[in-house]
Design an enzyme around this catalytic site. Sequence first.
Site, PDB file in Angstrom:
ATOM      1  N   GLN A   1       0.815  -1.217   0.000  1.00  0.00           N
ATOM      2  CA  GLN A   1       0.000   0.000   0.000  1.00  0.00           C
ATOM      3  C   GLN A   1       0.849   1.267   0.000  1.00  0.00           C
ATOM      4  O   GLN A   1       0.536   2.240  -0.680  1.00  0.00           O
ATOM      5  CB  GLN A   1      -0.934   0.007   1.217  1.00  0.00           C
TER       6      GLN A   1
ATOM      7  N   ASP B   1       2.040   2.198  -3.550  1.00  0.00           N
ATOM      8  CA  ASP B   1       1.025   2.264  -4.604  1.00  0.00           C
ATOM      9  C   ASP B   1       0.905   3.670  -5.179  1.00  0.00           C
ATOM     10  O   ASP B   1       0.187   4.518  -4.653  1.00  0.00           O
ATOM     11  CB  ASP B   1      -0.316   1.800  -4.019  1.00  0.00           C
TER      12      ASP B   1
ATOM     13  N   TYR C   1     -11.858  -4.057  -9.275  1.00  0.00           N
ATOM     14  CA  TYR C   1     -12.398  -3.438 -10.473  1.00  0.00           C
ATOM     15  C   TYR C   1     -13.794  -3.996 -10.755  1.00  0.00           C
ATOM     16  O   TYR C   1     -14.249  -4.944 -10.125  1.00  0.00           O
ATOM     17  CB  TYR C   1     -11.480  -3.694 -11.676  1.00  0.00           C
TER      18      TYR C   1
END
Length: 477
Positions: free
Chosen positions: A127, A130, A228
């Site tokens: 994270q 990212d 997604y």
Amino acid sequence: MKIAILRERAEGETRVAATPETIAKFIGLGASVSVEKGAGEASRILDSHYTDAGAKVEATAAAALKDADIVLTVRRPAASALKGAKKDALVIGALDPYGHESDIAALAKAGFSAFTMEFMPRITRAQVMDILSSQANLAGYQAVIEAAHAYGRALPMMMTAAGTVRAAKVFVMGAGVAGLQAIATAKRLGGAVSATDVRAAAGEQVESLGAKFIMTEALKDASGEGGYARELTKEEQAAQAELVASHIAKQDIVITTALIPGRPAPKLVTKAMVESMAPGSVIVDLAAERGGNVELTKPGETIVHKDVTIIGITNLQGRIPATASQLYAKNLLAFLETMVDKEAKALKVNWDDELVKATLLTRDGAVVHPNFADAAPKPAAKKTAAKSTASKANTSRTAGAKASAAKTASASKPAAADKPAAKPAAKKATAAKSGTVSKPAAAKSAAAKSTAKPAASKSTTRKTTARKPAAKKDGDA
């Protein structure tokens, strides 16, 4: 271990790959850092700030690159622009490989190990690395600022002695990282905010920010893999378009955020929808870099169509470069730390690390990432096969019927091999769009095993693809 930081050459790029804060951390890891003169000026970082942090500021890119083990960058550099760095140097940045395969091949040919930060896995451990999230977060914020500037009216409701000013209606399409930040920013500025997303789970996040969630009853949920959205059916697409068309006509500001790296942006707002909006309305298209979510978007431009302003800026985070560089540089630092032996204070890449495998594009003179590696070797493989066939034919020229049979067998083998090879290649093109990289490999394997029954193999592959449709639109990157 030498790290080089260059001034960005891409037009309109204002960010820089390192800040004085991250440079101090690199030096603490045992590195020496060379920065090209003026590299941070657009991000409000002076050369003296880098010097104070312990870096050496060089007058030219060539001097900064000389004998560098690592090159940190924002945009993809040309291989020719990296002359002077060690042949096996690591090049780390947002390399945007889709559609630029020849540039990636050039980096491979030059001997660099190139890592693209956009491919960083979305897992807990990564994270902090990212860049898609850190930069999309800022893009969502800046989208509202740009919209407010172009709108020409106040956003919050105001009750004054001269009358009441109604709150601007803001509609955010897509509730990913950028979308949620746009919602939060518009709410802070006093707008009346609504949002839509094809993933039902996004509704809770939207409502937690005080916005109204809009979703058609015909679409229960279109959540896909990796956060997604899955591809909508024709009926779902029609229902979603009808919902958007009726809602968008009442909005003052619309922000679209549906973008998946490496794919064309889905068209969500038609010309007719734009023309249904009130004069003075504003649309900010965060997917402009991939063609845009709006039919009329012109990437890199701001246009006015029938008194509706459509903003297609392709690097919104670059409009706030000091903050964008601060976050981006920390993403790079966190990733590079995983490649350094902190005790020996030396570069030590674990090539089996899942983060390295996911982001590595080139190594040892070759393109190695599975999304791109298969494209280059195929012609060479065919040549080898052709040479091998010719060799077999020459060797097997014995007398009579035996020679004839050998020639026939030799001639038939390449023809049989060509069919399966052609089909996986076609599938590969589809997979590259959808991001399902593993399917072509599976199809190739199946085809190779079943040369005797090509029709059955083709049928199996088609079914598998149909069963797992590609994700097309979503919140954003």
